[in-house]
Design a protein around this motif. Structure first.
Motif, short mmCIF file in Angstrom:
data_model
loop_
_atom_site.label_atom_id
_atom_site.label_comp_id
_atom_site.label_asym_id
_atom_site.label_seq_id
_atom_site.Cartn_x
_atom_site.Cartn_y
_atom_site.Cartn_z
N MET A 1 0.97 -1.16 -0.07
CA MET A 1 0.09 -0.03 -0.36
C MET A 1 1.06 1.54 -0.23
O MET A 1 1.81 1.41 1.29
CB MET A 1 -0.72 0.00 1.14
CG MET A 1 -1.45 1.58 1.39
SD MET A 1 -2.94 1.42 2.89
CE MET A 1 -1.93 1.56 4.16
N LYS A 3 0.68 5.34 -0.23
CA LYS A 3 -0.44 6.87 0.46
C LYS A 3 0.19 7.50 -0.17
O LYS A 3 1.38 7.57 0.32
CB LYS A 3 -1.01 6.92 2.05
CG LYS A 3 -1.70 5.76 2.13
CD LYS A 3 -2.62 6.01 2.65
CE LYS A 3 -3.71 4.54 2.54
NZ LYS A 3 -4.91 5.43 3.48
N GLU A 4 -0.11 9.27 -1.00
CA GLU A 4 0.19 9.94 -0.68
C GLU A 4 -0.37 11.46 -0.98
O GLU A 4 -1.99 11.11 -0.13
CB GLU A 4 0.42 9.95 -2.50
CG GLU A 4 1.42 8.98 -3.11
CD GLU A 4 1.27 9.23 -5.41
OE1 GLU A 4 2.03 8.65 -5.60
OE2 GLU A 4 0.43 10.46 -5.54
N TYR A 5 0.77 12.11 -0.18
CA TYR A 5 -0.32 13.84 0.56
C TYR A 5 0.20 14.50 0.05
O TYR A 5 1.82 15.10 0.07
CB TYR A 5 -0.33 13.67 2.06
CG TYR A 5 -0.08 12.05 3.05
CD1 TYR A 5 -1.83 12.41 3.34
CD2 TYR A 5 0.52 10.74 2.73
CE1 TYR A 5 -1.65 10.70 4.53
CE2 TYR A 5 0.60 9.53 3.60
CZ TYR A 5 -1.34 9.92 4.34
OH TYR A 5 -1.67 8.65 4.85
N THR A 11 5.19 16.09 -2.65
CA THR A 11 3.77 14.86 -2.75
C THR A 11 4.97 13.87 -1.61
O THR A 11 6.03 13.67 -2.22
CB THR A 11 3.39 14.25 -3.83
OG1 THR A 11 2.96 15.15 -5.21
CG2 THR A 11 2.40 13.48 -3.74
N TRP A 14 4.12 7.98 1.39
CA TRP A 14 3.94 6.80 2.30
C TRP A 14 4.23 5.10 2.67
O TRP A 14 2.73 5.08 1.76
CB TRP A 14 3.15 7.53 3.69
CG TRP A 14 3.06 6.85 4.78
CD1 TRP A 14 1.30 6.08 4.83
CD2 TRP A 14 3.15 6.23 5.89
NE1 TRP A 14 0.53 5.21 5.95
CE2 TRP A 14 3.06 5.66 6.20
CE3 TRP A 14 4.72 6.10 6.33
CZ2 TRP A 14 3.31 4.78 7.65
CZ3 TRP A 14 5.68 5.54 7.09
CH2 TRP A 14 3.79 5.24 7.99
N GLN A 15 4.82 4.77 2.65
CA GLN A 15 4.86 3.43 2.39
C GLN A 15 4.92 2.14 3.82
O GLN A 15 5.85 2.13 4.41
CB GLN A 15 6.15 2.50 1.27
CG GLN A 15 6.02 3.55 -0.13
CD GLN A 15 7.60 3.27 -0.66
OE1 GLN A 15 8.41 3.83 -0.23
NE2 GLN A 15 7.71 1.54 -1.61
N ARG A 38 -6.43 11.85 11.73
CA ARG A 38 -6.89 11.16 10.68
C ARG A 38 -7.06 12.28 9.51
O ARG A 38 -7.92 13.22 9.36
CB ARG A 38 -8.13 10.37 10.65
CG ARG A 38 -7.85 9.22 11.34
CD ARG A 38 -6.87 8.25 10.48
NE ARG A 38 -6.87 6.78 11.57
CZ ARG A 38 -5.79 6.71 12.70
NH1 ARG A 38 -5.19 7.60 12.70
NH2 ARG A 38 -5.48 5.51 13.16
N PRO A 39 -6.47 12.12 8.18
CA PRO A 39 -4.66 11.48 8.17
C PRO A 39 -3.96 11.80 8.67
O PRO A 39 -3.94 13.03 9.65
CB PRO A 39 -4.60 11.57 6.60
CG PRO A 39 -5.30 13.26 5.90
CD PRO A 39 -6.60 13.53 6.90
#
Ligand code: SF4
Length: 69
Positions: A1, A3-5, A11, A14-15, A38-39
């Motif tokens: 998974m 995720k990107e912020y 950018t 997050w792994q 959250r997030p």
């Protein structure tokens, strides 16, 4: 998974499976990296330079970033 912020400048990638829970991110920038929130990653709460420095200090490679065009 993965995720990107995003912020205007970068950018954050997050792994979570790479995270060794060293805690550097949450101690260095608790306004941004907060496991109670959250997030959990709120990149609007720091400057681009603060974000880059903290992400570069992540020892596991779980946090990386790329600059937006
Ligand atoms: S600094 Fe990196 S390895 Fe440490 S808790 Fe944060 S994401 Fe995980």
């Amino acid at each position: 998974m993965i995720k990107e912020y995003k912020t205007d400048d970068l950018t954050i990638i997050w792994q979570p499976e790479k995270c060794t829970h060293a805690g550097i991110c949450v101690r260095t920038l608790p306004k941004v990296f907060n496991l109670q929130a959250r997030p959990w990653c709120q990149p609007g709460n720091a400057t681009t330079e603060e974000l880059k420095a903290t992400i570069e200090a992540c020892p596991s490679g779980a946090l990386t970033y790329k600059l937006n065009k």
